[in-house]
Structures are given as structure tokens and as C-alpha cells.
Design a protein around this motif. Sequence first.
Motif, PDB file in Angstrom:
ATOM      1  N   ALA A  41       0.832  -1.212   0.000  1.00 57.20           N
ATOM      2  CA  ALA A  41       0.000   0.000   0.000  1.00 57.20           C
ATOM      3  C   ALA A  41       0.861   1.254   0.000  1.00 57.20           C
ATOM      4  N   ARG A  42       2.000   1.195   0.678  1.00 66.36           N
ATOM      5  CA  ARG A  42       2.874   2.360   0.771  1.00 66.36           C
ATOM      6  C   ARG A  42       3.824   2.455  -0.418  1.00 66.36           C
ATOM      7  N   SER A  43       4.483   1.351  -0.747  1.00 63.54           N
ATOM      8  CA  SER A  43       5.483   1.409  -1.824  1.00 63.54           C
ATOM      9  C   SER A  43       4.851   1.648  -3.192  1.00 63.54           C
ATOM     10  N   SER A  44       3.626   1.204  -3.385  1.00 58.53           N
ATOM     11  CA  SER A  44       2.946   1.413  -4.665  1.00 58.53           C
ATOM     12  C   SER A  44       2.454   2.842  -4.829  1.00 58.53           C
ATOM     13  N   GLY A  45       2.426   3.591  -3.739  1.00 62.97           N
ATOM     14  CA  GLY A  45       1.881   4.945  -3.768  1.00 62.97           C
ATOM     15  C   GLY A  45       0.394   4.997  -3.517  1.00 62.97           C
ATOM     16  N   ALA A  46      -0.248   3.835  -3.317  1.00 55.93           N
ATOM     17  CA  ALA A  46      -1.704   3.816  -3.141  1.00 55.93           C
ATOM     18  C   ALA A  46      -2.133   4.617  -1.921  1.00 55.93           C
ATOM     19  N   LEU A  47      -1.452   4.430  -0.793  1.00 58.95           N
ATOM     20  CA  LEU A  47      -1.859   5.132   0.422  1.00 58.95           C
ATOM     21  C   LEU A  47      -1.687   6.642   0.260  1.00 58.95           C
ATOM     22  N   ALA A  48      -0.596   7.057  -0.354  1.00 59.52           N
ATOM     23  CA  ALA A  48      -0.389   8.489  -0.601  1.00 59.52           C
ATOM     24  C   ALA A  48      -1.465   9.036  -1.534  1.00 59.52           C
ATOM     25  N   ASN A  49      -1.846   8.264  -2.542  1.00 59.01           N
ATOM     26  CA  ASN A  49      -2.891   8.714  -3.462  1.00 59.01           C
ATOM     27  C   ASN A  49      -4.249   8.798  -2.772  1.00 59.01           C
ATOM     28  N   ILE A  50      -4.519   7.866  -1.873  1.00 60.83           N
ATOM     29  CA  ILE A  50      -5.768   7.944  -1.115  1.00 60.83           C
ATOM     30  C   ILE A  50      -5.798   9.222  -0.291  1.00 60.83           C
ATOM     31  N   ALA A  51      -4.669   9.543   0.342  1.00 57.71           N
ATOM     32  CA  ALA A  51      -4.592  10.787   1.118  1.00 57.71           C
ATOM     33  C   ALA A  51      -4.832  12.004   0.232  1.00 57.71           C
ATOM     34  N   LEU A  53      -6.616  12.042  -2.535  1.00 62.18           N
ATOM     35  CA  LEU A  53      -8.033  12.045  -2.903  1.00 62.18           C
ATOM     36  C   LEU A  53      -8.903  12.557  -1.757  1.00 62.18           C
ATOM     37  N   VAL A  54      -8.577  12.148  -0.544  1.00 59.64           N
ATOM     38  CA  VAL A  54      -9.337  12.625   0.611  1.00 59.64           C
ATOM     39  C   VAL A  54      -9.180  14.138   0.767  1.00 59.64           C
ATOM     40  N   ALA A  55      -7.961  14.630   0.626  1.00 56.67           N
ATOM     41  CA  ALA A  55      -7.733  16.074   0.717  1.00 56.67           C
ATOM     42  C   ALA A  55      -8.480  16.816  -0.388  1.00 56.67           C
ATOM     43  N   GLY A  56      -8.458  16.248  -1.607  1.00 59.99           N
ATOM     44  CA  GLY A  56      -9.181  16.867  -2.710  1.00 59.99           C
ATOM     45  C   GLY A  56     -10.672  16.872  -2.489  1.00 59.99           C
ATOM     46  N   ALA A  57     -11.199  15.793  -1.914  1.00 60.44           N
ATOM     47  CA  ALA A  57     -12.627  15.737  -1.601  1.00 60.44           C
ATOM     48  C   ALA A  57     -12.992  16.775  -0.552  1.00 60.44           C
ATOM     49  N   VAL A 104      -7.788   5.678  11.548  1.00 54.60           N
ATOM     50  CA  VAL A 104      -7.410   5.926  10.155  1.00 54.60           C
ATOM     51  C   VAL A 104      -5.926   6.250  10.106  1.00 54.60           C
ATOM     52  N   ALA A 105      -5.225   5.625   9.181  1.00 55.81           N
ATOM     53  CA  ALA A 105      -3.768   5.708   9.119  1.00 55.81           C
ATOM     54  C   ALA A 105      -3.289   6.974   8.422  1.00 55.81           C
ATOM     55  N   ALA A 106      -2.170   7.493   8.885  1.00 58.75           N
ATOM     56  CA  ALA A 106      -1.478   8.583   8.191  1.00 58.75           C
ATOM     57  C   ALA A 106      -0.974   8.050   6.848  1.00 58.75           C
ATOM     58  N   PRO A 107      -0.915   8.922   5.846  1.00 58.98           N
ATOM     59  CA  PRO A 107      -1.097  10.371   5.863  1.00 58.98           C
ATOM     60  C   PRO A 107      -2.536  10.829   5.595  1.00 58.98           C
ATOM     61  N   ILE A 108      -3.511   9.920   5.679  1.00 60.98           N
ATOM     62  CA  ILE A 108      -4.908  10.292   5.456  1.00 60.98           C
ATOM     63  C   ILE A 108      -5.384  11.142   6.628  1.00 60.98           C
ATOM     64  N   GLU A 109      -6.028  12.247   6.321  1.00 57.91           N
ATOM     65  CA  GLU A 109      -6.558  13.124   7.358  1.00 57.91           C
ATOM     66  C   GLU A 109      -8.075  13.007   7.412  1.00 57.91           C
ATOM     67  N   VAL A 110      -8.600  12.877   8.607  1.00 55.82           N
ATOM     68  CA  VAL A 110     -10.046  12.775   8.823  1.00 55.82           C
ATOM     69  C   VAL A 110     -10.570  14.142   9.220  1.00 55.82           C
ATOM     70  N   ALA A 111     -11.506  14.660   8.436  1.00 55.66           N
ATOM     71  CA  ALA A 111     -12.097  15.963   8.720  1.00 55.66           C
ATOM     72  C   ALA A 111     -13.343  15.798   9.593  1.00 55.66           C
ATOM     73  N   GLU A 112     -13.750  16.877  10.216  1.00 58.19           N
ATOM     74  CA  GLU A 112     -14.911  16.835  11.111  1.00 58.19           C
ATOM     75  C   GLU A 112     -16.160  16.373  10.383  1.00 58.19           C
ATOM     76  N   GLU A 113     -16.266  16.710   9.096  1.00 59.67           N
ATOM     77  CA  GLU A 113     -17.478  16.352   8.354  1.00 59.67           C
ATOM     78  C   GLU A 113     -17.447  14.932   7.794  1.00 59.67           C
ATOM     79  N   ASP A 114     -16.335  14.243   7.935  1.00 60.26           N
ATOM     80  CA  ASP A 114     -16.250  12.860   7.459  1.00 60.26           C
ATOM     81  C   ASP A 114     -17.091  11.938   8.347  1.00 60.26           C
ATOM     82  N   PHE A 115     -17.525  10.817   7.762  1.00 62.36           N
ATOM     83  CA  PHE A 115     -18.114   9.736   8.540  1.00 62.36           C
ATOM     84  C   PHE A 115     -17.065   8.637   8.703  1.00 62.36           C
ATOM     85  N   VAL A 116     -16.996   8.075   9.899  1.00 64.74           N
ATOM     86  CA  VAL A 116     -16.177   6.886  10.140  1.00 64.74           C
ATOM     87  C   VAL A 116     -17.143   5.776  10.536  1.00 64.74           C
TER      88      VAL A 116
END
Length: 212
Positions: A41-51, A53-57, A104-116
Motif C-alpha cells: 500500500a505504501r510502496s505502490s503509492g496507493a496510500l499516498a494517493n488515497i490521502a 483524494l481525501v484532501a481533494g474531496a 485511520v492511518a497517516a497520511p490520510i486526514e479525517v475531517a470533522e465532516e467525514d463519517f467513520v
Amino acid sequence: MPSHEQLSTLLDPDGTVLLTVECQQGVVGPDGALPELAREARSSGALANIARLVAGAHDSGVQVIHAIAERRPDGRGANRNARLFRAAERLPVQQLSGTTAVRVAAPIEVAEEDFVVRRLHGLSPLSGTDVDALLRNLGCRTLVVTGVSANVAIPNTVFDAVNRGYAAVVPADAIAGVPSDYTPAMIRNTLALVATITATDDVLACLKRPRR
């Protein structure tokens, strides 16, 4: 890959929800239960890309839902009807409710308006959880699916989304599975038949707009 116009139509921010699947410390974190999956997940860049996408959302006002898999310390309510579940019980890191493993794992950031949304059973975040009801109440028409693993939870999520009437969009560089060559084969031969396959940069280009 769809054209920008086609993808933009699918990703109308008012009807789009971004879902992260099992992007939790005990799964994709450096000290997770599944080191091979975490490394991929980390070496492929997937986790960074998810982060990304979350920031963009967040910037675009697109709703984000984080789907977390966990279990009670006593195991009550958890599945034991498949080899995967029984093997998980023996892992050195357990996804126990209330522990750091289910954050939720770094570097993904959870915003107040997110649902977990947390589940204690099964293989899919849409089956038997609050996610489907939340999506309907949010007016979701398109679900962007990201996370792990491409082996089990991601295809389950995509199939469940399609069966419930949502259009599924999968950024191929924002999911991961093991071994590394399995993910592109699964995307090409399975997910591409039922979902729109794209890339993180293309999704972000469609989501760019001022916050609501």
C-alpha cells in the motif's frame, strides 16, 4: 480510461462520495497485522494517493466515508465461517475496538465532516453497515472506492455498490493488494467489467472546484 467529460459527469460533486476501505493503522500502518499488504500500500503509492483524494474531496466539499474493520476483544459477533477470519484471530496485531489499530492511518486526514463507519463482521463495508443508508441519505449516485485489499474487500465493495444501484469509480492507483501483480490483473479482468477505472490525478481534476 474514460474521457474527462465522461468522468466529470460521473463525478458531479453533489452526487459523489469518496470511500476509503480499511485504511487503518492495524492494516496499512508500519506496524500493522499484514506487513506485506502494508508495504505494498505504501510502496505502490496507493496510500499516498488515497490521502490526496481525501484532501481533494475535502477541498471540493465531496463527502468522505472511512470504512473500518474491527472486532470486540471478546470476539462476539465476528465471523468464523471462512479461513480468512480464523487466520485473522491468530495475527499478532488485532483490530480491536478502541485501539490505535482501528484509527485511520497517516497520511490520510479525517475531517470533522467525514463519517467513520465501523463494522464487526463480514467482508464488505456496504453489507450490514450504515454505509448504504448514509449514501442514500447523502444523495450519492457515484461511489469512488479506494483502499485495501484488492484481494477481498475492494471487489466486495464494488460489487455491493453496483448491486445497490451506485456507479462505482475505482482509481487504479489508489487500491492495493498482494502480491503486487495481482491488483492490475484483478482490475483488468474483474473490476473493469463493472466499474469505471481511472487514476487519482483524473479524479482530482474532476473534483476541483470551490468548497460549498
